[in-house]
Structures are given as C-alpha cells and as structure tokens.
Design an enzyme around this catalytic site. Structure first.
Site, PDB file in Angstrom:
ATOM      1  N   SER A 117       0.819  -1.211   0.000  1.00  0.00           N
ATOM      2  CA  SER A 117       0.000   0.000   0.000  1.00  0.00           C
ATOM      3  C   SER A 117       0.850   1.257   0.000  1.00  0.00           C
ATOM      4  O   SER A 117       1.961   1.272   0.564  1.00  0.00           O
ATOM      5  CB  SER A 117      -0.880  -0.002   1.252  1.00  0.00           C
ATOM      6  N   TYR A 141      -1.423   0.299  10.176  1.00  0.00           N
ATOM      7  CA  TYR A 141      -1.698  -0.374   8.906  1.00  0.00           C
ATOM      8  C   TYR A 141      -0.473  -0.293   7.988  1.00  0.00           C
ATOM      9  O   TYR A 141       0.039  -1.316   7.499  1.00  0.00           O
ATOM     10  CB  TYR A 141      -2.923   0.268   8.240  1.00  0.00           C
ATOM     11  N   LYS A 145       2.215  -3.324   6.717  1.00  0.00           N
ATOM     12  CA  LYS A 145       2.486  -3.609   5.298  1.00  0.00           C
ATOM     13  C   LYS A 145       3.991  -3.521   5.050  1.00  0.00           C
ATOM     14  O   LYS A 145       4.575  -4.339   4.340  1.00  0.00           O
ATOM     15  CB  LYS A 145       1.733  -2.613   4.407  1.00  0.00           C
ATOM     16  N   PHE A 169      -2.020   2.553  -4.859  1.00  0.00           N
ATOM     17  CA  PHE A 169      -2.502   3.861  -4.442  1.00  0.00           C
ATOM     18  C   PHE A 169      -4.018   3.709  -4.277  1.00  0.00           C
ATOM     19  O   PHE A 169      -4.439   2.791  -3.593  1.00  0.00           O
ATOM     20  CB  PHE A 169      -1.971   4.942  -5.392  1.00  0.00           C
TER      21      PHE A 169
HETATM   22  N1  UFG Z   1     -12.481  11.389   1.945  1.00  0.00           N
HETATM   23  C1  UFG Z   1     -13.478  12.296   2.242  1.00  0.00           C
HETATM   24  N2  UFG Z   1     -14.678  11.804   2.694  1.00  0.00           N
HETATM   25  C2  UFG Z   1     -14.920  10.468   2.854  1.00  0.00           C
HETATM   26  C3  UFG Z   1     -13.887   9.563   2.526  1.00  0.00           C
HETATM   27  C4  UFG Z   1     -12.677  10.060   2.082  1.00  0.00           C
HETATM   28  O1  UFG Z   1     -13.313  13.507   2.106  1.00  0.00           O
HETATM   29  O2  UFG Z   1     -16.021  10.088   3.283  1.00  0.00           O
HETATM   30  C5  UFG Z   1     -11.195  11.912   1.419  1.00  0.00           C
HETATM   31  C6  UFG Z   1      -9.997  11.545   2.261  1.00  0.00           C
HETATM   32  O3  UFG Z   1      -9.776  12.489   3.281  1.00  0.00           O
HETATM   33  C7  UFG Z   1      -8.890  11.495   1.205  1.00  0.00           C
HETATM   34  C8  UFG Z   1      -9.594  11.016  -0.051  1.00  0.00           C
HETATM   35  O4  UFG Z   1     -10.978  11.272   0.175  1.00  0.00           O
HETATM   36  O5  UFG Z   1      -8.397  12.790   0.967  1.00  0.00           O
HETATM   37  C9  UFG Z   1      -9.438   9.526  -0.320  1.00  0.00           C
HETATM   38  O6  UFG Z   1      -9.807   8.798   0.857  1.00  0.00           O
HETATM   39  P1  UFG Z   1     -10.032   7.213   0.852  1.00  0.00           P
HETATM   40  O7  UFG Z   1     -10.514   6.835   2.228  1.00  0.00           O
HETATM   41  O8  UFG Z   1     -10.882   6.817  -0.297  1.00  0.00           O
HETATM   42  O9  UFG Z   1      -8.597   6.645   0.578  1.00  0.00           O
HETATM   43  P2  UFG Z   1      -7.228   6.914   1.372  1.00  0.00           P
HETATM   44  O10 UFG Z   1      -6.378   7.728   0.440  1.00  0.00           O
HETATM   45  O11 UFG Z   1      -7.426   7.424   2.719  1.00  0.00           O
HETATM   46  O12 UFG Z   1      -6.717   5.427   1.535  1.00  0.00           O
HETATM   47  C10 UFG Z   1      -6.012   4.771   0.552  1.00  0.00           C
HETATM   48  C11 UFG Z   1      -6.216   3.270   0.724  1.00  0.00           C
HETATM   49  C12 UFG Z   1      -5.658   2.810   2.043  1.00  0.00           C
HETATM   50  C13 UFG Z   1      -4.243   3.280   2.171  1.00  0.00           C
HETATM   51  C14 UFG Z   1      -4.132   4.764   1.958  1.00  0.00           C
HETATM   52  C15 UFG Z   1      -2.712   5.247   1.979  1.00  0.00           C
HETATM   53  O13 UFG Z   1      -7.593   2.978   0.659  1.00  0.00           O
HETATM   54  O14 UFG Z   1      -5.703   1.413   2.097  1.00  0.00           O
HETATM   55  O15 UFG Z   1      -4.661   5.100   0.695  1.00  0.00           O
HETATM   56  O16 UFG Z   1      -2.629   6.426   2.718  1.00  0.00           O
HETATM   57  F1  UFG Z   1      -3.767   3.005   3.400  1.00  0.00           F
END
Ligand code: UFG
Length: 336
Positions: A117, A141, A145, A169
């Site tokens: 990840s 997490y 990994k 990503f």
């Molecule tokens: N976001 C919102 N509202 C939501 C959900 C997400 O604004 O309800 C924003 C988050 O703050 C972020 C973006 O949308 O800026 C993407 O969020 P996600 O939760 O979809 O994905 P992440 O980037 O947080 O997570 C991904 C993978 C994880 C991994 C991470 C690495 O899903 O497994 O990238 O930082 F750990």
C-alpha cells in the site's frame, strides 16, 4: 499456473481472480469471509473458507493442490481501525503473514505477489513518489504492510523466495461483475455514490489542505488495471522470466508502485461523480480525518518498465462510471 489467492473474496482480490481465470489460470481462493463476500468469488474459482494464518491448513492446501504461486491480497486494511486496535493488524498482517510464508516454505512454493500500500510512505517528501522514497508509515496499517515487505526481502535473500510487493494507491472502479462493498464503507468513491443514492451522508474531510482547492489529492487507479499488474507480477516471479533474471538466477524481491500518476482532489472526484450520476450530490465539509496526508501521487515508472504494465482503464469519470454501474446493479452490495 495454479494460484492461491488469499483475500480473493475481497474487492481487489475478486477482480484479480476474475483476471486470472480470464487469462487461463487456475485460482483457489482462501478467505475467512470476515470482510470478504462469498458472492464476490468468481465462478470457476474454488473457495476455501479459512485463514491464511493457519499454517498447517495452508501448508496442506499448497501441497495437495500443487500450487505454483501465491497472490496475497488478504489483510486487515482500515487505517483508523489500525490506530485503535494495532494488535489486530500486527496479528493478522504480520504474524498471520509469516505463517503463510512458513507454509509456503515448507511446501516449496517460491513465488508470491503481495498487496502492499501507499500507506508505507506516510507523509511523502516528494511527489510523484518513487519506490526509493524512504518509507515512514504514520499508522499501524502502513507499518504492518512495510514489515511484511521487509520479511519478503529477507526470505528472498535467505530462502530464495521470489516476490513482488505492489504498493497500491487508490483502487477505484469495478469490473462488470465485481465491485467495492465494504462494511463500514470508508473510501471516497463508494461513499460518494452511496450518498448519491441517499443511503449515507457524505462529509468532505477538510478543505484547508495545501492543495489547489484545499481538499485531499489522491492517485486513483482502476481496479482492473491493478488486476492486470497482478498477472504481470506473478509471471515475473517465474525463475525463467526474462525481465527479472535468467533461469537459476538470484531471487527477486521487487517493489512497485501502482497508480495512474495523476492526482485528483476530493472536489474533483465529487464533480466527476455528479457528471456521472447526472445530479448534485449532497455533502457537508467537516474537519480533516486524522492521519490523512494532503497529497499521495505515485510514480509507476518501475511497474511500466520492469513489469511492462500499461494501465489503460481510463479517466476518473470512466472509473467512477464503472463503480456507478456496479452499484446500480447492487444497491445493497453483495447478497449476504
Ligand atoms: N475522503 C473524504 N470523505 C470520505 C472519505 C474520504 O473527504 O467520506 C477523502 C480523504 O480524506 C482522502 C480522499 O478522500 O483525501 C481519499 O480517501 P479514501 O478513504 O478513499 O482513501 P485513502 O487515500 O485514505 O486510503 C487509501 C487506501 C488505504 C491506504 C491509503 C494510503 O484505501 O488502504 O490510501 O494512505 F492506506
């Protein structure tokens, strides 16, 4: 090739199994269904409901089924949960993972592809992020990994394990049959689409980041492009693979980012989703989510040059469009 796919009933696992079968390979899914869905296992793959951390069971399965390679997608994968309950992450992602490696070692299986990840990078100091950026995970997490990636390298050096760790990503989109269905749903695109259906409320987590529109920027990559990368990575673990070394050559422990190389903000995702669904999507803006970096964008040059990966599944709108098509066919997700 006969492949054991841990977590093959999950989102990325199911689409990868579908791609393996389509390419003429044989897939055995090993999933304890704690987060995976039975209905997400493609017809044509056999499902064994058990934990990949059960060393004796997995060892027996690898031997009796004459497995050639392992695709290790199974894991605990919620950042927030990992902060609240790190024991679960160390137990399942690290200790369970080592049990899997030990089962493979005993059974003589020397080829493994691992779902890693972008979380291993933490808050990166460069963008786009190349694989040789120093990993500084900022949550358990990402730490777990990273720990398993390190184990793969040491197992390669000592025991000849040939592995590829794929640092995903932001996986997005769906195939025609298989899509994203988590409970609880925390990822942006499925949350936006559920909000479009009026099923949940959408909160934009922070609009004061140092980004052009103040919202978080991520690198979204189509899940079917990820699945193709798994196929290429599995092929690259073959001892006679020309890309990774001649027959009887040294073991490889390759690490590759998988992303589209382009960042999209939360607002851009929301705008694209509104175009896809054809209406405004209600949302509110709230505070930042703890642990979220401002920008995460991959350099995926290594996957392109070493594995020959060519992601081509499309624009942000096309990715969201495929997720929307899947959600419309499965408004309640997979059947229980
Ligand atoms: N976001 C919102 N509202 C939501 C959900 C997400 O604004 O309800 C924003 C988050 O703050 C972020 C973006 O949308 O800026 C993407 O969020 P996600 O939760 O979809 O994905 P992440 O980037 O947080 O997570 C991904 C993978 C994880 C991994 C991470 C690495 O899903 O497994 O990238 O930082 F750990």
């Amino acid at each position: 090739m006969r492949v054991l796919v841990t977590g093959g009933a999950g989102y990325i696992g199911s689409v990868s199994v579908e791609a393996l079968l389509a390419a003429g390979h044989d897939a055995i899914v090993l999933d304890d269904l704690s987060t995976g869905r039975r209905a997400a296992v493609p017809a044509g793959a056999r499902l064994r409901v058990a934990s990949y951390g059960d060393e004796a069971l997995v060892g027996g399965l690898l031997e009796s089924e004459r497995v050639d390679a392992i695709l290790h997608c199974g894991a605990r994968s919620l950042v927030g949960e990992s902060v609240r309950d790190p024991a679960r992450y160390y137990r399942d992602n690290v200790a369970g993972g080592i049990n899997l490696l030990e089962a493979a070692r005993r059974a003589g299986v020397t080829r493994l592809v691992f779902s890693s990840s972008a979380a291993v990078y933490g808050t990166p100091d460069r963008s786009p992020i190349p694989e040789d950026s120093d990993p500084h995970p900022i949550n358990p997490y990402g730490e777990t990994k990273r720990a398993f990636e390190s184990a793969l390298a040491w197992y390669g050096a000592a025991y000849g394990l040939r592995s590829v760790a794929l640092r995903y990503f932001n996986a997005a989109g769906a195939s025609d049959r298989y899509g994203e269905d988590h409970d609880p749903e925390t990822h942006l695109i499925p949350t936006v689409l559920l909000a479009a259906l009026g099923r949940i409320e959408l909160t934009v987590f922070g609009d004061d980041y140092p980004t052009p529109d103040g919202t978080g920027v991520r690198d979204y990559i189509h899940v079917e492009d990820l699945a193709q990368a798994h196929l290429l990575a599995l092929q690259a673990t073959a001892p006679d693979d020309l890309r990774t070394g001649a027959a009887e050559g040294p073991a490889i422990s390759l690490v590759c980012n998988l992303g589209g190389g382009e960042g999209f903000s939360v607002r851009e995702v929301l705008d694209a989703a509104e175009r896809v669904v054809g209406r405004k999507i209600d949302h509110r803006t709230g505070p930042r989510r703890p642990g979220d970096p401002a920008v995460l964008v991959a350099s995926s040059e290594r996957a392109r040059s070493v594995l020959g990966w060519k992601p081509g599944k499309g624009t942000l709108e096309e990715m969201i469009g495929s997720a929307w098509a899947w959600r419309q066919h499965h408004p309640d997700g997979y059947p229980a």
